[in-house]
Write a protein that holds these residues in place. Structure first.
Motif, short mmCIF file in Angstrom:
data_model
loop_
_atom_site.label_atom_id
_atom_site.label_comp_id
_atom_site.label_asym_id
_atom_site.label_seq_id
_atom_site.Cartn_x
_atom_site.Cartn_y
_atom_site.Cartn_z
N PHE A 15 0.81 -1.22 0.00
CA PHE A 15 0.00 0.00 0.00
C PHE A 15 0.84 1.27 0.00
O PHE A 15 0.29 2.37 -0.01
N GLN A 16 2.16 1.14 0.02
CA GLN A 16 3.02 2.32 0.07
C GLN A 16 2.83 3.17 -1.19
O GLN A 16 2.80 2.66 -2.30
N GLY A 17 2.68 4.48 -0.97
CA GLY A 17 2.48 5.40 -2.08
C GLY A 17 1.03 5.62 -2.42
O GLY A 17 0.70 6.47 -3.25
N MET A 18 0.13 4.89 -1.78
CA MET A 18 -1.30 5.04 -2.04
C MET A 18 -1.85 6.20 -1.23
O MET A 18 -1.46 6.41 -0.08
N SER A 19 -2.75 6.98 -1.80
CA SER A 19 -3.32 8.13 -1.10
C SER A 19 -4.34 7.65 -0.06
O SER A 19 -4.91 6.56 -0.18
N LYS A 20 -4.55 8.47 0.94
CA LYS A 20 -5.55 8.13 1.97
C LYS A 20 -6.95 8.08 1.37
O LYS A 20 -7.81 7.32 1.82
N PHE A 21 -7.18 8.87 0.32
CA PHE A 21 -8.48 8.86 -0.35
C PHE A 21 -8.72 7.49 -0.98
O PHE A 21 -9.80 6.90 -0.82
N ASP A 22 -7.71 6.97 -1.71
CA ASP A 22 -7.85 5.65 -2.33
C ASP A 22 -7.99 4.56 -1.28
O ASP A 22 -8.78 3.62 -1.45
N PHE A 23 -7.23 4.69 -0.19
CA PHE A 23 -7.29 3.65 0.83
C PHE A 23 -8.65 3.66 1.53
O PHE A 23 -9.18 2.60 1.87
N THR A 24 -9.23 4.84 1.73
CA THR A 24 -10.58 4.93 2.30
C THR A 24 -11.58 4.25 1.38
O THR A 24 -12.49 3.53 1.82
N ASP A 25 -11.40 4.46 0.08
CA ASP A 25 -12.27 3.83 -0.91
C ASP A 25 -12.14 2.30 -0.86
O ASP A 25 -13.13 1.57 -0.96
N ILE A 26 -10.91 1.82 -0.66
CA ILE A 26 -10.68 0.38 -0.56
C ILE A 26 -11.37 -0.21 0.66
O ILE A 26 -12.02 -1.26 0.59
N LEU A 27 -11.27 0.48 1.79
CA LEU A 27 -11.87 -0.01 3.03
C LEU A 27 -13.39 -0.12 2.92
O LEU A 27 -14.02 -0.94 3.60
N GLU A 28 -13.98 0.69 2.05
CA GLU A 28 -15.44 0.65 1.87
C GLU A 28 -15.87 -0.51 0.99
O GLU A 28 -17.00 -0.96 1.05
N LYS A 29 -14.95 -1.02 0.16
CA LYS A 29 -15.29 -2.06 -0.81
C LYS A 29 -14.75 -3.44 -0.44
O LYS A 29 -15.33 -4.46 -0.80
N VAL A 30 -13.64 -3.47 0.25
CA VAL A 30 -12.94 -4.73 0.52
C VAL A 30 -13.20 -5.20 1.95
O VAL A 30 -13.11 -4.42 2.90
N LYS A 31 -13.51 -6.47 2.08
CA LYS A 31 -13.72 -7.06 3.40
C LYS A 31 -12.38 -7.38 4.03
O LYS A 31 -11.61 -8.20 3.50
N ILE A 32 -12.08 -6.72 5.13
CA ILE A 32 -10.80 -6.86 5.80
C ILE A 32 -11.01 -7.47 7.18
O ILE A 32 -11.92 -7.08 7.92
N HIS A 33 -10.16 -8.44 7.53
CA HIS A 33 -10.23 -9.07 8.85
C HIS A 33 -8.98 -8.70 9.65
O HIS A 33 -7.87 -8.75 9.13
N PHE A 34 -9.18 -8.35 10.91
CA PHE A 34 -8.07 -8.09 11.82
C PHE A 34 -8.03 -9.23 12.84
O PHE A 34 -9.05 -9.58 13.43
N ASN A 35 -6.84 -9.82 13.02
CA ASN A 35 -6.67 -10.90 14.00
C ASN A 35 -5.54 -10.56 14.97
O ASN A 35 -4.60 -9.83 14.62
N LYS A 36 -5.66 -11.10 16.17
CA LYS A 36 -4.62 -10.94 17.18
C LYS A 36 -4.14 -12.33 17.60
O LYS A 36 -4.95 -13.23 17.83
N TYR A 37 -2.81 -12.49 17.71
CA TYR A 37 -2.21 -13.76 18.08
C TYR A 37 -1.36 -13.58 19.33
O TYR A 37 -0.54 -12.67 19.40
N GLU A 38 -1.54 -14.46 20.28
CA GLU A 38 -0.73 -14.45 21.49
C GLU A 38 0.61 -15.13 21.21
O GLU A 38 0.72 -15.93 20.27
#
Length: 228
Positions: A15-38
């Motif tokens: 994602f380096q070099g991507m604008s925050k506008f484009d990344f906001t657009d991605i977050l609205e369209k792409v299903k993203i999962h956040f996981n935490k590992y011990e």
């Protein structure tokens, strides 16, 4: 807090070099999962299907590469932010080549392959980052292959490690018999034994039973440009 999360995500390799506008657009369209590992938890198992991109946002991960056919196991560390095996998502064999275990508390971001193909590939910056990452890896491995069996025993052992390690620096540990290492680098057991004992005397490795540990691979690699 939102800006801090954006900044962290935009530091990820693809994602380096991507604008925050484009990344906001991605977050609205792409299903993203956040996981935490011990600590001690398995993030990825070797030979499991690679059907998503896994980004390590923070924390340290141990890589374990096991090659039963050649009778060795290699361990090294993996620091964040980074992405786990983006080259395994496509190609003839879409399986992870190593296991990844959390050394500290680790936070990850997961994006499924379908979203990458249908959404992320529409962004030129993402495509260029992905293409550069795959091209760089291919070029580095190609250069390493030229040196795989060139030089004296010490050089061949170092090149053996460089060819198989994902990073040319940091601590490494290799579990292998000297006979098997000698066979893989096309050398003799006595030569391998002499070199490993010399490296231990220099304080560059620590020998164990069928194993040797390297506190910092970069220090060992520097020997490639020196005479024995």
């Amino acid at each position: 807090m939102e800006l801090t999360m954006y900044d962290k995500l935009l530091q990820l390799p693809l994602f380096q070099g991507m604008s925050k506008f484009d990344f906001t657009d991605i977050l609205e369209k792409v299903k993203i999962h956040f996981n935490k590992y011990e600590p001690g938890s398995c993030v990825v198992k070797q030979d499991s299907p690679c059907d998503q991109l896994i980004f390590v946002l923070d924390g340290d991960v141990q890589i374990e590469s096991n090659d039963p056919s050649h009778k060795y196991t290699l361990w090294e560390n993996f620091k964040s932010p980074n992405v786990i095996e983006p080259y395994s998502l496509f190609g003839m064999r879409t399986y992870y080549t190593a296991s990844y275990t959390a050394l500290t508390e680790v936070n990850t971001l997961h994006i499924e392959k379908s979203y990458i193909l249908n959404e992320l590939c529409r962004y030129e910056v993402f495509n260029l980052n992905y293409l550069n990452m795959l091209s760089n890896r291919g070029q580095v491995i190609y250069n390493k292959l030229w040196n795989a069996h060139i030089g004296k025993t010490r050089d061949k052992i170092i090149n053996f490690l460089l060819l198989r390690c994902m990073t040319p620096y940091g601590p490494k540990k290799l579990s292998i018999r000297m006979e098997d290492l000698a066979r893989l680098i096309d050398d003799t057991r006595i030569n391998v034994s002499n070199v490993l004992n010399d490296l231990q005397k220099r304080g560059l490795i620590q020998l164990g039973r069928r194993t040797f540990s390297i506190p910092e691979l970069r220090d060992v690699v520097q020997l490639l440009s020196q005479k024995e």
